[in-house]
Design an enzyme around this catalytic site. Structure first.
Site, PDB file in Angstrom:
ATOM      1  N   GLY A 306       0.819  -1.209   0.000  1.00  0.00           N
ATOM      2  CA  GLY A 306       0.000   0.000   0.000  1.00  0.00           C
ATOM      3  C   GLY A 306       0.852   1.257   0.000  1.00  0.00           C
ATOM      4  O   GLY A 306       1.940   1.296  -0.584  1.00  0.00           O
ATOM      5  N   SER A 307       0.376   2.288   0.693  1.00  0.00           N
ATOM      6  CA  SER A 307       0.978   3.616   0.566  1.00  0.00           C
ATOM      7  C   SER A 307       2.378   3.743   1.164  1.00  0.00           C
ATOM      8  O   SER A 307       3.079   4.716   0.883  1.00  0.00           O
ATOM      9  CB  SER A 307       0.063   4.671   1.199  1.00  0.00           C
ATOM     10  OG  SER A 307      -1.124   4.798   0.435  1.00  0.00           O
TER      11      SER A 307
END
Length: 588
Positions: A306-307
Site C-alpha cells: 500500500g501507501s
C-alpha cells in the site's frame, strides 16, 4: 614285491609333500595374520567387545544485545537398556512404564529386543532419571545429556527457532547457525566379556563432548518484549488475525526486534498456539498447521504494501528528477488511466496541491502521475537499483522474494497501481530494508541478527560482517525524502506517530487483500527517528483489523508508543522540536 614297496614309497612321499605344503601354508598364513594384520584383527576384537554410548554436547547459547540468554540448555537424561545384562525384565518393564509414563507394550518391545543397546527414551527430566538410577536395575543405563531450554518462552519464537529431539536446529537462528551452535558429541566406551556383559567401570573410557559456540545477536529482549506486548494489545483491541512489528537500525541493518503475534512456546513447539480441534485431521494436516505456526511473516510471507511503498516511488521520481517539491498537481478524487478510473483514498479529492502536500495527504493521483512520468523502463531500473528484485540476505531461513509484474506485461494501468503500492507483493523485511537505504544517505544494508560467534569461555571466535552497497540514491535525494516524511508526520496523515521533542518521519498505509470484495484490510505504518539522522526504523503491520482500519489511525500509534519507550532506552536524545496546535513544527 619290489614294485609294491616302490609304489608305497611314492605314496608316502606324495603325502609327505602335501602335508609339508599345507603346514607351510598354515605357517605362512599365521605369519601374515600375526605379523602384518595383527592391528586390523585387534581392532575387530575391540569392536566386538566394545560398547559405545553417545553423550550430547552442550549446545551454544543465544545471547541478546543486553547480555541475556535467550536459548540455553538444561540437564536431562537418556534411558537405555542392554538386553544381555537385564536379569529381571518384568521389574525393568514395570519401573520404566511407571516412571517414564510410557505405554507398557512399547516399553516391553524395547526391553525384550535383542540388541547391544536399546534406547528407551531421551530428554527425560533429571529428577526422573535420578529416581530410575536409584532402583539399581541391572541392564538399565541412565546417561545425562542436554535439552534446549528457552528462558523467555514465546519471546521472539519465530526468530530464535527451536531444536528437535537430536538437539539439531529446526527453524530460525537455531537452524541458520546450527554448525556453530551444535558442538561435538562425546562418547562413553565400555568393554564387555564374551557373553556381552559389561566389565567393571575401571575399563570404561570417556570422550568428553565439546560444547558449541555462543551466538551473540543484535535483538534486544527488552525492546522485543515491549514490542510484543504492543502487538498483542492492538491485535486484541482490533480483533486482528495477526500483527507484525519490525524494529531495525537503518544505518547498519541490525534488527532490534521482530515480532509476529501470535507467537508460540519455544519449550513446547509441537503444541498449536490456538485451540483447534485436530481429532479428525490427518498427520499431514496437523503438520501443515505446525508449519504455519512456525512461519515468520516478516520474511516468509509477502503482502501488498500500500501507501508505504510511495516512499520508493517518491525516491525514484526525485532521483530521476521527474518531480520536485514544488511541482503542482490537481486531485479531483481519481485519476483516469487508459480505460480505468483509479480512485484516491479521498474520493472528494484534494484539489490543487504541490508534491510535498500530495505526500502529506498520501494522494494516489499525485503518485500515479509520478509513476507515469517515470515510465516502465525507469521504474524497473529503480526496482533493480534499490534491490527490490533481490533477496535482502537476512540471516534467517526461508526469505520470500518480491512478486512483481513481468516488464513485458506491465502497461500503464499496472504502472499506475504499482506507483501507490498495489497489484504486487513484497515482504516486510524487504520494505524496511529498502526504505532504510533511501533514508540513510543511499547505502543498501543487509538486515541481520547475528553479530558474533563466541566460545563458551567468552573469547570471540568470529565477528560477522555483512555486505553493503553504496549510492543507491544520492545524499541529496535521501535528505529530501527524510524531509518529506518528517512533514507527513508533523503535518500530514502520519500525525498520530508524532512524539514531542523528537523528529519522526514516516508513512501510513491501508491496503486491501484479495479478493477486494472480501473487504479485508492490512493497516500499516513505517516510521523512523530522528528524522534528520535515522537511528531506528519501525514497521507495524496489522492484518484484517475489525472496525476502523486506517493505518494512520491504528498502526501509527503503535509505533509512537514503542518509540516513546525505545528512543530513551537507546540513548537517542531529543532534538528540541515541538509541535504547535495547528500541526506545524518549529525549533525552540
Amino acid at each position: 614285491m619290489k614294485k609294491n614297496k616302490t609304489f608305497h614309497k611314492k605314496k608316502i612321499v606324495v603325502v609327505f609333500v602335501c602335508c609339508v605344503t599345507v603346514m607351510a601354508g598354515l605357517i605362512g598364513r599365521l605369519v601374515w595374520l600375526m605379523g602384518f594384520r595383527s592391528d586390523y584383527y585387534y581392532e575387530k576384537a575391540e569392536d566386538l567387545h566394545e560398547r559405545e554410548r553417545d553423550i550430547k554436547a552442550a549446545r551454544g547459547e543465544i545471547i541478546d544485545a543486553s547480555g541475556k540468554v535467550l536459548a540455553s540448555n538444561k540437564t536431562v537424561c537418556t534411558i537405555s537398556v542392554i538386553h544381555s545384562q537385564v536379569k529381571n525384565p518384568e521389574k525393568v518393564i514395570a519401573v520404566l512404564t511407571e516412571e517414564l509414563g510410557m505405554d507398557e507394550e512399547d516399553v516391553r518391545t524395547r526391553v525384550e529386543k535383542v540388541s547391544s543397546i536399546e534406547r528407551i527414551k531421551t530428554n527425560v527430566e533429571k529428577e526422573v532419571g535420578d529416581r530410575i538410577r536409584k532402583y539399581q536395575l541391572d541392564g538399565v543405563k541412565v546417561d545425562e545429556d542436554y535439552k534446549r531450554y528457552y528462558p523467555y518462552g514465546s519471546l521472539a519464537s519465530k526468530v530464535i527457532g527451536f531444536t528437535g529431539g537430536d538437539n539439531q536446529g529446526i527453524v530460525g537462528l537455531e537452524v541458520k547457525y546450527d554448525s556453530y551452535l551444535e558442538g561435538t558429541p562425546g562418547k562413553i566406551l565400555t568393554m564387555t566379556d564374551a557373553r556381552g556383559v559389561e566389565l567393571d567401570e575401571e575399563g570404561e573410557e570417556r570422550v568428553d563432548p565439546v560444547p558449541g559456540y555462543n551466538l551473540m545477536i543484535s535483538l534486544d529482549s527488552n525492546i522485543q518484549m515491549y514490542a510484543q506486548q504492543a502487538a498483542l494489545k492492538v491485535m486484541e483491541e482490533k480483533q486482528a488475525d495477526r500483527v507484525s512489528i519490525l524494529l531495525m537500525n537503518p544505518q547498519n541493518g541490525e534488527i532490534y526486534a521482530m515480532v509476529n503475534v501470535p507467537e508460540f512456546d519455544l519449550n513446547d513447539p509441537f503444541t498449536l498456539n490456538e485451540e483447534i480441534d485436530t481429532s479428525g485431521m490427518s498427520e499431514k494436516e496437523k503438520q501443515d498447521l505446525l508449519n504455519q505456526m512456525w512461519r515468520n511473516p516478516c520474511l516468509n510471507d509477502t503482502y501488498e504494501p500500500g501507501s508505504t511503498f510511495k516512499i520508493i516511488t517518491m525516491s525514484a521520481g526525485l532521483e530521476e528528477k521527474v518531480v520536485s517539491l514544488d511541482d503542482q498537481f490537481y486531485c479531483p478524487g481519481y485519476r483516469v488511466v487508459e480505460d480505468r478510473r483509479i480512485h484516491c483514498s479521498n474520493r472528494r479529492g484534494h484539489g490543487a496541491e504541490d508534491f510535498l502536500k500530495g505526500a502529506e495527504n498520501s494522494c494516489n493521483p499525485v503518485f500515479i502521475d509520478v509513476g507515469l512520468r517515470l515510465g516502465v523502463d525507469n521504474f524497473y531500473k529503480y526496482f533493480q537499483q534499490f534491490g527490490l528484485m533481490s533477496l535482502t540476505g537476512i540471516d534467517l531461513p526461508g526469505e520470500a522474494g518480491t512478486i512483481m509484474h513481468q516488464k513485458k506485461n506491465m502497461g500503464q494501468v499496472e504502472l499506475a497501481t504499482v506507483s501507490f503500492g498495489q497489484s504486487f507483493q513484497i515482504t516486510p523485511i524487504q520494505l524496511a530494508t529498502t526504505v532504510s537505504s533511501l533514508i540513510n544517505g543511499g547505502k543498501r544494508v543487509t538486515p541481520h541478527l547475528a553479530r558474533a560467534i563466541q566460545s563458551s569461555d567468552g573469547d570471540y571466535i568470529k565477528e560477522l560482517e555483512y555486505e553493503t552497497k553504496d549510492e543507491i540514491v544520492s545524499e541529496e535525494t535521501s535528505e529530501t525524502v527524510r524531509y518529506i516524511l518528517e512533514h507527513v508526520v508533523s503535518e500530514g496523515s502520519g500525525k498520530n506517530a508524532y512524539i514531542e521533542g523528537y523528529t519522526i518521519g514516516g508513512k501510513t498505509a491501508t491496503s486491501q487483500t484479495l479478493p477486494r470484495s472480501a473487504n479485508r484490510y492490512i493497516s500499516s505504518f513505517l516510521g523512523f527517528a530522528p528524522a534528520e539522522n535515522p537511528q531506528i526504523l519501525g514497521l507495524c503491520i496489522i492484518h484484517d483489523p475489525q472496525g476502523v482500519y486506517y493505518g494512520g489511525t491504528i498502526a501509527a500509534p503503535v509505533i509512537r508508543d514503542i518509540f516513546e519507550n525505545v528512543l530513551p532506552y537507546l540513548d537517542i536524545p531529543k532534538t528540541g522540536k515541538v509541535q504547535d496546535k495547528d500541526g506545524s513544527a518549529e525549533n525552540t
